[in-house]
Scaffold this motif. Structure first.
Motif, PDB file in Angstrom:
ATOM      1  N   MET A  15      44.890  40.182  42.626  1.00 19.31           N
ATOM      2  CA  MET A  15      44.295  39.467  41.505  1.00 19.31           C
ATOM      3  C   MET A  15      43.169  38.554  41.973  1.00 19.31           C
ATOM      4  SD  MET A  15      45.438  40.588  38.716  1.00 19.31           S
ATOM      5  CE  MET A  15      44.459  39.402  37.790  1.00 19.31           C
ATOM      6  N   LEU A  16      43.345  37.938  43.143  1.00 22.30           N
ATOM      7  CA  LEU A  16      42.269  37.107  43.688  1.00 22.30           C
ATOM      8  C   LEU A  16      41.042  37.964  43.987  1.00 22.30           C
ATOM      9  CD1 LEU A  16      41.118  34.470  44.772  1.00 22.30           C
ATOM     10  CD2 LEU A  16      42.200  34.991  46.970  1.00 22.30           C
ATOM     11  N   ALA A  17      41.254  39.129  44.593  1.00 21.50           N
ATOM     12  CA  ALA A  17      40.129  40.023  44.895  1.00 21.50           C
ATOM     13  C   ALA A  17      39.416  40.450  43.605  1.00 21.50           C
ATOM     14  CB  ALA A  17      40.626  41.245  45.660  1.00 21.50           C
ATOM     15  N   TRP A  18      40.188  40.730  42.579  1.00 21.22           N
ATOM     16  CA  TRP A  18      39.599  41.102  41.295  1.00 21.22           C
ATOM     17  C   TRP A  18      38.804  39.937  40.715  1.00 21.22           C
ATOM     18  CZ3 TRP A  18      42.858  43.938  36.963  1.00 21.22           C
ATOM     19  CH2 TRP A  18      41.979  44.472  36.018  1.00 21.22           C
ATOM     20  N   ALA A  19      39.374  38.740  40.790  1.00 21.59           N
ATOM     21  CA  ALA A  19      38.710  37.561  40.226  1.00 21.59           C
ATOM     22  C   ALA A  19      37.397  37.254  40.931  1.00 21.59           C
ATOM     23  CB  ALA A  19      39.646  36.364  40.294  1.00 21.59           C
ATOM     24  N   LEU A  20      37.296  37.582  42.206  1.00 22.11           N
ATOM     25  CA  LEU A  20      36.052  37.327  42.933  1.00 22.11           C
ATOM     26  C   LEU A  20      34.879  38.081  42.309  1.00 22.11           C
ATOM     27  CD1 LEU A  20      37.356  37.445  46.608  1.00 22.11           C
ATOM     28  CD2 LEU A  20      36.506  35.428  45.383  1.00 22.11           C
ATOM     29  N   LEU A  21      35.165  39.195  41.627  1.00 18.11           N
ATOM     30  CA  LEU A  21      34.109  39.972  40.984  1.00 18.11           C
ATOM     31  C   LEU A  21      33.498  39.231  39.796  1.00 18.11           C
ATOM     32  CD1 LEU A  21      35.749  43.518  41.016  1.00 18.11           C
ATOM     33  CD2 LEU A  21      33.903  42.693  42.481  1.00 18.11           C
ATOM     34  N   ALA A  22      34.180  38.193  39.314  1.00 17.28           N
ATOM     35  CA  ALA A  22      33.628  37.401  38.214  1.00 17.28           C
ATOM     36  C   ALA A  22      32.488  36.512  38.684  1.00 17.28           C
ATOM     37  CB  ALA A  22      34.723  36.548  37.576  1.00 17.28           C
ATOM     38  N   VAL A  23      32.378  36.330  40.000  1.00 16.86           N
ATOM     39  CA  VAL A  23      31.373  35.417  40.552  1.00 16.86           C
ATOM     40  C   VAL A  23      30.420  36.118  41.512  1.00 16.86           C
ATOM     41  CG1 VAL A  23      31.042  33.327  41.921  1.00 16.86           C
ATOM     42  CG2 VAL A  23      32.933  33.459  40.285  1.00 16.86           C
ATOM     43  N   PHE A  24      30.970  37.026  42.346  1.00 16.91           N
ATOM     44  CA  PHE A  24      30.166  37.680  43.362  1.00 16.91           C
ATOM     45  C   PHE A  24      29.782  39.090  42.929  1.00 16.91           C
ATOM     46  CE2 PHE A  24      32.781  34.543  45.580  1.00 16.91           C
ATOM     47  CZ  PHE A  24      31.800  33.819  46.244  1.00 16.91           C
ATOM     48  N   ARG A  25      28.647  39.558  43.411  1.00 10.96           N
ATOM     49  CA  ARG A  25      28.178  40.895  43.081  1.00 10.96           C
ATOM     50  C   ARG A  25      29.145  41.950  43.603  1.00 10.96           C
ATOM     51  NH1 ARG A  25      23.040  41.343  41.241  1.00 10.96           N
ATOM     52  NH2 ARG A  25      21.810  39.439  41.232  1.00 10.96           N
ATOM     53  N   MET A  26      29.309  42.997  42.829  1.00 11.09           N
ATOM     54  CA  MET A  26      30.210  44.061  43.265  1.00 11.09           C
ATOM     55  C   MET A  26      29.592  44.798  44.451  1.00 11.09           C
ATOM     56  SD  MET A  26      29.788  46.852  40.209  1.00 11.09           S
ATOM     57  CE  MET A  26      28.204  47.178  39.417  1.00 11.09           C
ATOM     58  N   PRO A  27      30.407  45.113  45.450  1.00 12.48           N
ATOM     59  CA  PRO A  27      29.875  45.769  46.650  1.00 12.48           C
ATOM     60  C   PRO A  27      29.667  47.267  46.494  1.00 12.48           C
ATOM     61  CG  PRO A  27      32.210  45.352  46.921  1.00 12.48           C
ATOM     62  CD  PRO A  27      31.822  44.734  45.608  1.00 12.48           C
ATOM     63  N   HIS A  28      30.313  47.870  45.478  1.00 13.34           N
ATOM     64  CA  HIS A  28      30.239  49.321  45.339  1.00 13.34           C
ATOM     65  C   HIS A  28      30.378  49.691  43.868  1.00 13.34           C
ATOM     66  CE1 HIS A  28      31.065  53.602  45.896  1.00 13.34           C
ATOM     67  NE2 HIS A  28      30.632  53.473  47.136  1.00 13.34           N
ATOM     68  N   GLY A  29      29.716  50.791  43.473  1.00 10.06           N
ATOM     69  CA  GLY A  29      29.745  51.212  42.090  1.00 10.06           C
ATOM     70  C   GLY A  29      31.118  51.558  41.562  1.00 10.06           C
ATOM     71  N   VAL A  30      32.066  51.884  42.453  1.00  8.50           N
ATOM     72  CA  VAL A  30      33.405  52.232  42.000  1.00  8.50           C
ATOM     73  C   VAL A  30      34.084  51.038  41.324  1.00  8.50           C
ATOM     74  CG1 VAL A  30      34.625  51.618  44.123  1.00  8.50           C
ATOM     75  CG2 VAL A  30      35.492  53.486  42.695  1.00  8.50           C
ATOM     76  N   LEU A  31      33.576  49.833  41.579  1.00  6.69           N
ATOM     77  CA  LEU A  31      34.152  48.619  41.010  1.00  6.69           C
ATOM     78  C   LEU A  31      33.438  48.184  39.728  1.00  6.69           C
ATOM     79  CD1 LEU A  31      34.623  46.588  44.317  1.00  6.69           C
ATOM     80  CD2 LEU A  31      36.385  47.764  42.991  1.00  6.69           C
ATOM     81  N   PHE A  32      32.614  49.049  39.162  1.00  2.98           N
ATOM     82  CA  PHE A  32      31.830  48.654  37.994  1.00  2.98           C
ATOM     83  C   PHE A  32      32.707  48.193  36.834  1.00  2.98           C
ATOM     84  CE2 PHE A  32      29.989  50.058  33.878  1.00  2.98           C
ATOM     85  CZ  PHE A  32      28.985  49.122  33.785  1.00  2.98           C
ATOM     86  N   TYR A  33      33.663  49.013  36.440  1.00  2.00           N
ATOM     87  CA  TYR A  33      34.493  48.654  35.282  1.00  2.00           C
ATOM     88  C   TYR A  33      35.348  47.427  35.568  1.00  2.00           C
ATOM     89  CZ  TYR A  33      33.055  53.109  33.311  1.00  2.00           C
ATOM     90  OH  TYR A  33      32.308  54.142  32.827  1.00  2.00           O
ATOM     91  N   ALA A  34      35.809  47.298  36.799  1.00  2.65           N
ATOM     92  CA  ALA A  34      36.578  46.109  37.167  1.00  2.65           C
ATOM     93  C   ALA A  34      35.713  44.861  37.075  1.00  2.65           C
ATOM     94  CB  ALA A  34      37.135  46.264  38.579  1.00  2.65           C
ATOM     95  N   THR A  35      34.435  44.985  37.422  1.00  4.78           N
ATOM     96  CA  THR A  35      33.532  43.843  37.351  1.00  4.78           C
ATOM     97  C   THR A  35      33.262  43.442  35.910  1.00  4.78           C
ATOM     98  OG1 THR A  35      32.473  44.523  39.419  1.00  4.78           O
ATOM     99  CG2 THR A  35      31.266  42.985  38.038  1.00  4.78           C
ATOM    100  N   VAL A  36      33.044  44.417  35.057  1.00  2.00           N
ATOM    101  CA  VAL A  36      32.833  44.107  33.638  1.00  2.00           C
ATOM    102  C   VAL A  36      34.069  43.420  33.061  1.00  2.00           C
ATOM    103  CG1 VAL A  36      32.421  45.077  31.346  1.00  2.00           C
ATOM    104  CG2 VAL A  36      31.183  45.978  33.330  1.00  2.00           C
ATOM    105  N   ALA A  37      35.250  43.902  33.420  1.00  2.00           N
ATOM    106  CA  ALA A  37      36.481  43.281  32.930  1.00  2.00           C
ATOM    107  C   ALA A  37      36.608  41.854  33.429  1.00  2.00           C
ATOM    108  CB  ALA A  37      37.683  44.107  33.367  1.00  2.00           C
ATOM    109  N   ALA A  38      36.266  41.612  34.684  1.00  2.00           N
ATOM    110  CA  ALA A  38      36.395  40.267  35.252  1.00  2.00           C
ATOM    111  C   ALA A  38      35.444  39.288  34.578  1.00  2.00           C
ATOM    112  CB  ALA A  38      36.141  40.309  36.752  1.00  2.00           C
TER     113      ALA A  38
END
Length: 391
Positions: A15-38
């Motif tokens: 959950m902490l790793a997921w939450a980091l996407l709310a502030v930091f740029r996603m490192p890979h496109g596979v995390l796109f939907y997770a970043t939008v959710a965060a």
């Protein structure tokens, strides 16, 4: 460590790793939907941090997990802490740009938001009902019939402004069902809304999609009486690649019936995109442009001219219609500079416009209509439509 405790540690860490996407740029496109959710539904994801606190502060491990859980909550809720500054300025900015005044409670139509952002609306996760029918608008040579989804019904007490919605997907993916939430909301507000499909690259490179947009608009205007449409009041609305298409159409057509254009995170200058590509781990910009344009801008003078001809930034002129641009400040797929450069050009040309910049947001930021970006976007779009349909 007992397996249950180990599972708890793993869950809190994830959950902490997921939450980091709310502030930091996603490192890979596979995390796109997770970043939008965060960034746009972090307030809902916050409920998933509860396992961090179930042990209280009984042991050093519980204390550490609680601290991590608190940090996770701060990260997930950070977009809500930033939305207020944008919301406070938005009504004034829209008035200055388009002359539109904020709605008042006594003049609400179909649930129009009376404030750019309301905390209580964060849980309004359902869309209004709106009738929809699908019909064919064109059958280009060598292609399957092209369909559009028409929202709002054919019968209305008076001719309605037509909003034509164009989906994104790098010009090679996506369909007319991509923006159903906004289509339903605008139809419920009394507009005629058409979400179109168009031919996709690489099988159908530019200008196929651009031509399809014109075919759809001409078809709908030709049926204006049957569909209760005001043929002289059309607004083009697109996201990402669709934003590019609607801007190009609005600026190149020079048609008086296009009253305004709304573009969410659009690529506005294709040569600039080629020269300043996105992170290749997130988006293959050169491959995307090659597929859409049929080659690279340096392949030949003709191909370079083709890139310029397909760029809304260069197509904009003093007669361009009022323009609402919306872009996330940390968009990793289409750089925010695309909208910023176009806004500067429109200002120099004297074209009414506004760039709604959402500092916490990334590509696809309106995915959650109730989220911070979703609320601001709907407010801005509805205000923009009130302004341009009067012109």
């Amino acid at each position: 460590m007992p397996w249950l405790a180990a599972l708890r540690v793993l869950w809190v860490s994830l959950m902490l790793a997921w939450a980091l996407l709310a502030v930091f740029r996603m490192p890979h496109g596979v995390l796109f939907y997770a970043t939008v959710a965060a960034t746009e539904a972090g307030y809902l994801l916050a409920l998933l941090t509860l396992p961090a606190f179930v042990g209280g502060l009984a042991t050093p491990r519980d204390i550490a997990l609680s601290a991590v859980g608190a940090a996770t909550l701060v990260l997930l809720l950070s977009p809500l802490a930033r939305v207020g500054a944008v919301a406070r300025e938005l009504p004034r900015q829209l008035h200055d740009a388009f002359g539109v005044r904020p709605p008042v409670v006594t003049a609400m139509d179909a649930g129009e938001p009376v404030a750019p952002y309301r905390a209580l609306a964060l849980l309004s996760l359902t869309d209004p009902d709106a009738p929809v029918e699908t019909f064919v608008y064109a059958t280009p040579d060598g292609s399957s019939p092209l369909e559009l989804d028409f929202y709002g019904g054919r019968v209305a007490p008076h001719p309605r402004t037509l909003i034509v919605i164009v989906h994104g997907g790098s010009w090679r993916n996506g369909n007319s069902e991509q923006l159903t939430s906004m289509a339903k909301r605008l139809a419920a507000a009394g507009y005629a809304v058409a979400a179109i499909n168009y031919r996709l690259a690489p099988v159908h490179p530019f200008p196929a999609a651009y031509d399809d947009l014109r075919s759809a608009v001409d078809h709908l205007r030709g049926r204006s009486e049957e569909l209760s449409i005001d043929a002289d009041s059309v607004v083009l609305y697109g996201r990402s690649a669709g934003g590019h298409l609607v801007l190009l159409a609005a600026y190149r057509w020079g048609a008086p019936f296009v009253r305004g254009v709304v573009a969410l995170y659009p690529p506005t200058d294709l040569r600039y995109s080629w020269e300043h590509p996105s992170n290749p781990r997130i988006l293959d910009t050169p491959g995307t442009l090659r597929a859409f344009m049929g080659g690279a801008p340096d392949d030949s003078p003709a191909m370079g001219a083709r890139y310029d001809d397909a760029s809304p930034y260069l197509a904009a002129g003093p007669a361009a219609p009022p323009t609402l641009l919306i872009h996330g400040g940390r968009d990793e797929l289409v750089r925010p500079v695309h909208s910023a450069r176009l806004a500067e050009r429109l200002a120099a040309l004297g074209v009414p416009h506004h760039l709604l910049s959402l500092p916490w947001a990334t590509h696809g930021c309106e995915a959650n209509p109730a989220g911070p970006s979703g609320q601001l976007i709907e407010y801005a779009v509805r205000a923009f439509l009130r302004a341009v349909r009067r012109r």
